[in-house]
Motif scaffolding. Structure first.
Motif, short mmCIF file in Angstrom:
data_model
loop_
_atom_site.label_atom_id
_atom_site.label_comp_id
_atom_site.label_asym_id
_atom_site.label_seq_id
_atom_site.Cartn_x
_atom_site.Cartn_y
_atom_site.Cartn_z
N GLY A 174 -6.99 0.95 -6.85
CA GLY A 174 -6.63 2.33 -6.54
C GLY A 174 -5.20 2.71 -6.86
N ASN A 175 -4.54 2.00 -7.78
CA ASN A 175 -3.16 2.30 -8.12
C ASN A 175 -3.08 3.32 -9.26
OD1 ASN A 175 -1.73 0.06 -6.49
ND2 ASN A 175 -3.36 -1.00 -7.58
N THR A 176 -1.94 4.00 -9.34
CA THR A 176 -1.70 4.96 -10.41
C THR A 176 -0.51 4.48 -11.23
OG1 THR A 176 -2.54 6.80 -9.11
CG2 THR A 176 -1.10 7.34 -10.95
N ARG A 207 -3.37 1.38 -3.89
CA ARG A 207 -2.97 2.80 -3.91
C ARG A 207 -1.46 3.00 -4.02
NH1 ARG A 207 -5.49 5.76 1.01
NH2 ARG A 207 -4.98 3.80 2.08
N THR A 233 1.90 3.98 -6.50
CA THR A 233 2.20 4.84 -7.64
C THR A 233 3.36 4.24 -8.41
OG1 THR A 233 1.48 6.80 -6.45
CG2 THR A 233 2.89 7.14 -8.37
N GLU A 248 0.82 -1.20 0.00
CA GLU A 248 0.00 0.00 0.00
C GLU A 248 0.86 1.26 0.00
OE1 GLU A 248 -3.81 1.78 2.45
OE2 GLU A 248 -2.17 0.86 3.59
N LEU A 249 0.47 2.23 -0.84
CA LEU A 249 1.04 3.57 -0.82
C LEU A 249 2.54 3.59 -1.07
CD1 LEU A 249 -0.94 5.05 2.20
CD2 LEU A 249 -1.30 5.55 -0.23
N ASN A 275 -8.38 2.22 -10.35
CA ASN A 275 -7.03 2.29 -10.88
C ASN A 275 -6.95 3.37 -11.96
OD1 ASN A 275 -5.66 -0.06 -9.52
ND2 ASN A 275 -7.44 -1.10 -10.43
#
Length: 426
Positions: free
Chosen positions: A385-387, A363, A365, A335-336, A408
């Motif tokens: 929720g990833n970029t 999430r 990046t 995460e993150l 995403n």
């Protein structure tokens, strides 16, 4: 650093086993001794002493502690051997201080071990010494507890700088310079609840700092560099240790390797320039890896056969491989994390999981990587929720059977579809 050699005392004691003049004192009266006695190499010390001359070419031990509550002040002189025995040995006396009150370096050198605290030795302090050119270790704590080793220069041993072994516990190793030892800088084996803080550990011929079968130790704000192997290794059941706010640079192998160990916390470390990945977990479970910067290594964070770990808020940018990679590892939570600008993929997950046992990618990046931003082969893992932007291949590539958790984001990736196996929005 000037080496304390036999030349320091030419004209004083040239013969093997010659005596040295020492002043008897309490620690507070070290400079105002009432009288003096002569002690020989290998003699047992039973009262506080201040060396007035070098002990040279000791054929066995240098000095032996023979009473608790005393101070041995080397006072800028050398305790020097011929490659045998122990420089200063304590076989179980408590509350002893071994120190150097002089601004001139005080050396303990050319023994098997420089300073050795043996079973039952409690609350000793070893400080302000130059411990060098010994065979097996500079300082050894053998089943000794609640001792402090602080502010020493520990250099050029033929093997280890500091050894903490055989159930030694609750010791503090702080603010030492431990450098150019041919084996490990610090070796901890089967010992618990020790604290290593603020040490400079450089130029080790083996691993900088290794824990073997050792649990609940704290490694805090140490600097490790230029080791011929990795910087830190936790292995063979080294569980529940805290590794926090350490700095790693230019080590020949991985920055931090954890193998066959559980429940470790790896927090806020900076690991750059490693010959392998910054952090490697091998068959290690239930650890927390958060807030670390592993940019600029061969790889960033690498897990293999490692389950139930938390990988959160790490920076894994600009490596020559994958930013974060998982192989045959289950139930990990990612995460993150940032995994940008890597020469391969941002995040790579390999290995199939049964439903409910997959990894969670939440999430993160993953931008501007030379491969995919995220690549998940096989199933069943969750991607949410990833970029993933501006990668040279896919933003997100997921094999069929993975779980699209939604939200995403992808854009500017080389593959025009941006993502496959999950839905991405710009």
């Amino acid at each position: 650093m000037i080496r304390l050699s036999r030349a320091l005392s030419s004209g004083w004691f040239a013969a093997v086993g010659a005596t040295a003049l020492i002043s008897l004192s309490t620690p507070a009266q070290a400079a105002q001794a009432a009288h003096a006695v002569q002690l020989s190499c290998g003699q047992t010390v039973t009262t506080s002493v201040v060396l007035d001359a070098d002990l040279l070419d000791c054929p066995g031990d240098g000095l032996i502690v023979g009473s608790g509550g005393i101070t041995i002040d080397i006072n800028g002189h050398a305790v020097d051997g011929v490659g045998l025995g122990i420089g200063i040995r304590n076989d179980g006396f408590d509350d002893v201080t071994i120190t150097n009150s002089s601004s001139t370096p005080a050396g303990v050198q050319e023994f098997d071990h420089g300073v050795q605290l043996n079973p039952g030795t409690l609350r000793n302090v070893v400080e302000e010494l130059t411990i060098q050119s010994n065979e097996f270790s500079g300082v050894e704590l053998d089943s000794a507890s609640n001792n402090q080793v602080r502010d020493n220069l520990i250099e050029r041993q033929a093997q280890r700088g500091v050894a903490i072994i055989a159930g030694a516990s609750d010791n503090v190793i702080v603010d030492n310079t431990i450098t150019t030892n041919q084996g490990e800088g610090v070796f901890v084996q089967n010992s618990v609840d020790n604290r290593l803080e603020g040490n400079q550990i450089t130029g080790s011929g083996d691993t900088g700092l290794i824990l073997e079968g050792s649990s609940r130790n704290t490694l805090l704000t140490n600097t490790l560099g230029d080791s011929s192997d990795g910087a830190i290794v936790l292995q063979l059941g080294s569980n529940d240790n805290l590794v926090q706010s350490n700095s790693f640079a230019r080590n020949a192998d991985a920055g931090l390797t954890v193998s066959d160990s559980t429940g470790n916390r790896i927090l806020s470390n900076a690991l750059q320039g490693s010959g392998d990945s910054g952090i490697v977990l091998q068959s290690s479970h239930g650890s927390t890896v958060t807030g670390n910067d592993v940019s600029g290594n061969t790889g960033g964070i690498e897990l293999s056969y490692s389950d139930n770990n938390l990988i959160r808020s790490n920076i894994a940018n600009d490596t020559t491989g994958d930013g974060i990679s998982l192989s045959h590892s289950l139930n990990n939570y990612l995460e993150l994390n940032q995994a940008n600008g890597n020469s391969s993929r941002g995040i790579y997950v390999d290995g199939e999981a049964a439903p409910g046992a997959g990894n969670q990618l939440i999430r993160n990046t993953t931008n501007a990587n030379q491969g995919d931003g995220i690549h998940v082969s096989k199933a069943t893992h969750t991607i949410q929720g990833n970029t993933a932007r501006d990668n040279d291949s896919w933003g997100i590539f997921a094999d069929p059977g993975n779980v699209d958790g939604g939200s995403n984001l992808a854009g500017g990736n080389a593959e025009s579809a941006q993502c496959t196996g999950v839905v991405c929005t710009p």
